[in-house]
Design a protein around this motif. Structure first.
Motif, PDB file in Angstrom:
ATOM      1  N   GLU A 140       0.559  -1.300  -0.153  1.00 14.00           N
ATOM      2  CA  GLU A 140       0.472  -0.124   0.022  1.00 14.00           C
ATOM      3  C   GLU A 140       0.897   1.074  -0.378  1.00 14.00           C
ATOM      4  O   GLU A 140       0.615   2.388  -0.475  1.00 14.00           O
ATOM      5  CB  GLU A 140      -0.870   0.222   0.788  1.00 14.00           C
TER       6      GLU A 140
ATOM      7  N   SER B 185       1.773   2.059  -3.512  1.00  8.16           N
ATOM      8  CA  SER B 185       0.979   1.850  -4.689  1.00  8.16           C
ATOM      9  C   SER B 185       1.040   0.685  -5.653  1.00  8.16           C
ATOM     10  O   SER B 185       0.359   0.850  -6.446  1.00  8.16           O
ATOM     11  CB  SER B 185       1.053   3.056  -4.661  1.00  8.16           C
TER      12      SER B 185
ATOM     13  N   ASN C 283      -8.322  -3.167   3.676  1.00 13.11           N
ATOM     14  CA  ASN C 283      -7.673  -2.307   1.947  1.00 13.11           C
ATOM     15  C   ASN C 283      -7.462  -3.329   0.651  1.00 13.11           C
ATOM     16  O   ASN C 283      -7.476  -2.997   0.259  1.00 13.11           O
ATOM     17  CB  ASN C 283      -6.304  -1.537   2.345  1.00 13.11           C
TER      18      ASN C 283
END
Length: 223
Positions: free
Chosen positions: A107, A110, A136
């Motif tokens: 995360e 990205s 997520n």
């Protein structure tokens, strides 16, 4: 894709669930032992049910019932096990060591990540929701999301499409031979999760994955 550059970076990581992201064996084994108790059969130890934990309800029941398995009402027992498991789906289940750090790093950099499991959706959804570290995930595909499941490549291709990533730029991580077969058929790179519910290291190495990870932290080289 075996023999590829070990330093390749990917646009997306896709993970199997049981035995790869999560250690769910004790909750699955607990459900199995409740079924066995109802049938007046002795419970099985973790060393017995753990290797079967990635292979579904029938595999668990088969190791529990042993020689009696061909002669019992298999469909009814399968439903009983699933009902018990659904009641206590995340009592002991947790991320394997290193998974939370790997997901956080993805995360932070990205890199998209998602989940593709053969677990049916009515079990996948509450389990994923119960584990904060999985909140997520940008795509969650279950074994019944499509008409086919692994080792078919279609669920993995569907997951890549949900992530808006070319399958050839994805890495699929799993702990079963069907995971590696599905990745190859989808033209994805593959990594065997050697920390999972593999039958043996030698057997897992024979599947021919592009990578064989001892720990989730092995994934950092691809970020």
């Amino acid at each position: 894709m075996a023999g590829c550059n070990p330093d390749i970076a990917f646009d997306a990581f896709i993970f199997d669930l049981d035995g790869t992201l999560l250690d769910t064996a004790d909750d699955l084994g607990g459900a199995l032992n409740r079924v066995l108790a109802d049938a007046n059969i002795a419970p099985v130890d973790k060393s017995i049910y753990r290797p079967a934990a990635s292979n579904g309800a029938n595999a668990l029941l088969e190791v529990g019932f042993g020689d009696k398995w061909p002669d019992v009402e298999q469909l009814a027992l399968r439903q009983q096990l699933l009902d018990y498991y659904a009641e206590d789906i995340a009592i002991h289940s947790k991320c394997f060591n290193g998974i939370e750090q790997l997901l956080a790093s993805l995360e932070q950099n990205s890199i998209k990540w998602g989940i593709m499991t053969n677990k049916p959706g009515f079990l996948t959804e509450p389990l994923v929701q119960a584990i904060p570290s999985l909140a997520n995930a940008m795509a969650v595909v279950s074994g019944d999301t499509l008409a086919v499941a692994k080792p078919s490549p279609e669920p993995l291709i569907h997951t890549a499409n949900m992530l808006d990533v070319d399958p050839t730029r994805c890495l699929y991580i799993g702990d079963a031979e069907r995971d590696i077969q599905a990745a190859k058929a989808a033209n994805m790179y593959s990594a065997t999760a050697l920390w999972g519910y593999i039958p043996s290291v030698d057997t897992a190495l024979s599947w021919g994955a592009d990578f064989n990870w001892q720990s989730p932290t092995d994934g950092f080289i691809h970020i």
